[in-house]
Motif scaffolding. Structure first.
Motif, short mmCIF file in Angstrom:
data_model
loop_
_atom_site.label_atom_id
_atom_site.label_comp_id
_atom_site.label_asym_id
_atom_site.label_seq_id
_atom_site.Cartn_x
_atom_site.Cartn_y
_atom_site.Cartn_z
N LEU A 120 0.82 -1.21 0.00
CA LEU A 120 0.00 0.00 0.00
C LEU A 120 0.86 1.27 0.00
CD1 LEU A 120 -3.04 0.37 -0.11
CD2 LEU A 120 -3.06 0.70 2.35
N LEU A 129 -4.75 8.53 -3.02
CA LEU A 129 -4.72 8.09 -1.63
C LEU A 129 -4.75 6.57 -1.55
CD1 LEU A 129 -5.04 11.02 -0.95
CD2 LEU A 129 -6.94 10.46 0.55
N PRO A 130 -4.23 6.03 -0.45
CA PRO A 130 -4.34 4.58 -0.27
C PRO A 130 -5.81 4.19 -0.08
CG PRO A 130 -3.41 5.62 1.69
CD PRO A 130 -3.53 6.69 0.66
N CYS A 132 -9.21 3.00 1.45
CA CYS A 132 -9.76 3.42 2.74
C CYS A 132 -10.86 2.45 3.13
CB CYS A 132 -10.31 4.83 2.59
SG CYS A 132 -11.13 5.41 4.07
#
Lengths: 366, 327
Positions: A120, A129-130, A132
């Motif tokens: 990740l 963004l990673p 969620c």
């Protein structure tokens, strides 16, 4: 002192461009180069094949739990195809197709799905963004990022993904409300795949649509056929233009279907009928685009076979390098990395204690 | 203008100086703009820095913290205000799930230079939910720094340090100390060093450890012990509660052999328990008496007519020290 009606609200638009047989409405279709359409088809096919490989490896016990994307390829690729590399992607946890389009590596996704944090790691040049996990909690982040773009006048926009279930969470409403109040360049892309694990869309809200929720926050909402990649692309482009040029948010509801399990830990036969799944199989987003492209002479058996071979090779080679990489991931002390800019004194002490245990265990095994 | 400032004024000065220094620094929260914050910590900032940097937000704590996370990971340096710590629980999933983890999850790609300020603790005769001392929730969460000033001067220097920290900081402001006393807080002070305990009174007979609004009461107890008992207490302030500076505490207790820990927070599973455990680890063989915890009771803060019965006071702290000394 009248009792009157408030101003009529703008009706929510619905958009469909491509029918189930691949015929399309030229007037409504987005202007798109053949090469880009081929790239979109390839990305959707890649996501489907990768999904199947992940599932296969998960069933063999080689990978952990994951959320398959099957059925939502158009709703994801169509949307992200409307943003630039310098824009931001804020995913939920089922956006594999979107992430691959944005350049996420197959190898990293394999490594992440095998349970390693390293998979990740977000590259320094990435604005994505990673994934969620807590439902809807990523949406306020999208608004904050979008505020930063507006404040810094970068011209970039943010595209955030979430599902139908997320629209019941407080964070969804807070995020949309803040986005409306602060007038920020964000596009909210709802993947209405009809099911939040076992709870159908009708039990999330009595509202006629999810798109109409935008009205309450003072910006446009649109409902699109989420299995129609041209409709999704068209709606996403309009929303991105509104974000980039007018700094205004949009909510896009992509009506699609989760053709597979919620995650690999789920058994949908407990709560939904096979007939419903079969109905949606007929609306398969990849099949629709395939028929359309064939009718326009953009795809034939030979090209498709070649593409499938290339994609399978790419996936197998990524799995091989993921396995090689994972063989080197032998030191769990990385769990102490990246919690703070510099490790704190107590954390340093705990890391030392952990490493002593690790070395002791290693010595005992040798 | 005199350099004597209340904590509220000192915090305002810190915000003003940090916003002057760096235009990435911005303030957001409920009533922080035109109203200047209900305690006036952000008073006047909107006039000097404008609405784009001093943002009155909708009334939604998860939204405030979640939006701040996005701002921070996109390069801004937000200072979010929770109107009272008792309402920060609406945002707790953002704090635990993202504020504390984003750097770790993304393997260092997305850092969160973010401060979440919140008034906490009792002593100002406020309504229910306005007086709790729940710092343990934050201090227990890996990935957070929990910073708690005890007076105007360190409020100013700690807030500057928190804003300049590349990591997120939960900044708990003891509202009983907001206007209780003034200290010399000139302009242009350097930021404090985080993660360090602060020995506020030297003494060889007993170590007293506290933070926030309880520090003054602890210092008062130490003076009483000196005057009435001829005992010299060492008083340690913990401006950074987490990570805990156990070295400074341990070194002191190894010298004195006795320790009293004073918190507003309830007794069980709280910061006093953690500090006591660290003393046991750092100074067990030097201890002449069990570590004595003087804390709030394990009940919700009573409504304000009785809040002083809940809070440790100097007399209770003094008596606890006497028990420890006589052990």
């Amino acid at each position: 002192m009248p009792r009157a009606r408030m101003k009529e609200l703008e009706p929510i638009e619905i958009l469909s461009v491509l029918d189930e047989d691949g015929n399309f409405d030229k007037e409504l279709a987005p202007d798109i180069a053949d090469e880009k359409l081929i790239a979109i088809f390839r990305a959707m096919a890649k996501a489907r094949l990768f999904d199947e490989r992940l599932l296969n490896l998960q069933r063999q016990g080689k990978l952990g739990t994951f959320a398959p994307v099957r059925g939502q390829e158009a709703a994801q690729v169509g949307a992200v195809a409307a943003i630039e590399a310098s824009d931001w992607l804020v995913p939920s946890f089922r956006e594999t197709a979107a992430m691959l389009w944005r350049g996420a590596s197959l190898e990293d996704i394999f490594i992440f799905t095998a349970g390693y944090n390293e998979g990740l790691a977000i590259p320094d040049d990435s604005n994505d963004l990673p994934t969620c996990v807590p439902v809807a909690s990523q949406l306020p982040h999208a608004v904050g990022i979008a505020y930063a773009q507006k404040y810094r006048q970068t011209g970039s926009v943010v595209m955030a993904f979430f599902g139908d279930g997320a629209t019941s969470e407080g964070d969804f409403h807070e995020a949309l409300n803040f986005a409306g109040v602060f007038e920020v360049p964000v596009v909210f892309v709802c993947q209405n795949n009809q099911w939040a694990i076992s709870v159908p869309r009708a039990k999330q809200t009595r509202a006629h649509s999810l798109a109409q929720k935008a009205i309450a926050y003072g910006f446009p909402g649109i409902q699109v056929d989420g299995n129609d990649v041209l409709a999704v692309l068209k709606a996403a482009r309009d929303a991105v233009t509104r974000a980039r040029e007018d700094c205004l948010p949009t909510l896009i509801e992509c009506v699609t279907y989760r053709m597979g399990v919620h995650t690999t830990a789920d058994d949908p036969t407990v709560y939904r009928d096979e007939e419903e799944v079969e109905e949606w199989e007929d609306r398969d987003p990849i099949e629709r685009l395939r028929l359309h492209m064939r009718s326009r002479g953009l795809l034939d058996d030979k090209a498709e076979d070649a593409m499938a071979e290339e994609l399978k090779d790419e996936i197998e080679s990524a799995w091989k390098s993921a396995r090689d990489t994972m063989e080197g991931l032998t030191d769990p002390s990385m769990m102490f990395d990246h919690l703070f800019a510099e490790p704190t004194t107590p954390l340093r002490a705990q890391r030392n204690a952990f490493e002593a245990l690790r070395d002791d265990r290693k010595a005992a095994n040798e | 203008m005199s350099d004597e400032r209340t904590m509220v004024e000192a915090l305002n000065l810190a915000l003003r100086e940090e916003m002057d220094r760096d235009d990435n620094v911005m303030v957001l929260g409920e009533d922080v703009g035109a109203d200047g914050g209900i305690f006036r910590v952000t008073k006047g900032l909107i006039d000097d820095f404008g609405e784009s940097r001093v943002m009155d937000t909708p009334l939604a704590e998860a939204g405030i913290v979640g939006v701040s996370v996005g701002m921070a990971l996109a390069g801004l340096n937000p200072v979010a205000e929770m109107q009272f710590s008792g309402f920060s629980y609406f945002a707790f999933h953002q704090i635990e799930g993202h504020v504390a983890r984003m750097r770790w999850r993304s393997r260092g790609r997305f850092t969160l230079p973010l401060v979440i300020r919140m008034p906490f603790g009792g002593g100002v005769r406020a309504l229910e939910h306005h007086s709790e001392s729940r710092e343990a929730y934050f201090a227990h969460t890996p990935g957070l720094r929990t910073v708690i000033p005890s007076g105007p001067r360190n409020a100013c220097t700690l807030l500057k340090a928190a804003i300049r920290s590349p990591d997120p900081v939960i900044f708990l402001e003891p509202k009983a100390a907001y206007r209780a006393f003034r200290e010399e807080v000139p302009e242009g002070l350097d930021p404090a060093q985080l993660d360090k305990a602060d020995i506020r009174r030297k003494g060889a007979d007993i170590t007293m450890i506290s933070y926030g609004a309880m520090l003054r009461r602890t210092l008062e107890a130490a003076e009483t012990l000196a005057e009435e008992d001829g005992v010299e207490a060492e008083v340690i302030d913990l401006p950074t509660l987490a990570p805990l500076d156990a070295e400074t505490i341990g070194a002191s207790v190894r010298r004195t052999g006795r320790a009293v820990v004073v918190t507003e927070a309830p007794l069980s599973f709280g910061p006093a328990g953690e500090i006591a455990a660290r003393i046991a680890e750092e100074a067990f063989v030097y201890l002449e008496a069990p570590v004595n915890r003087v804390t709030g009771w394990d009940v919700p803060m009573p409504f304000f007519a009785r809040e002083q019965s809940y809070l440790p006071d100097a007399r209770r702290i003094t008596n606890a020290a006497r028990v420890t000394l006589a052990y």
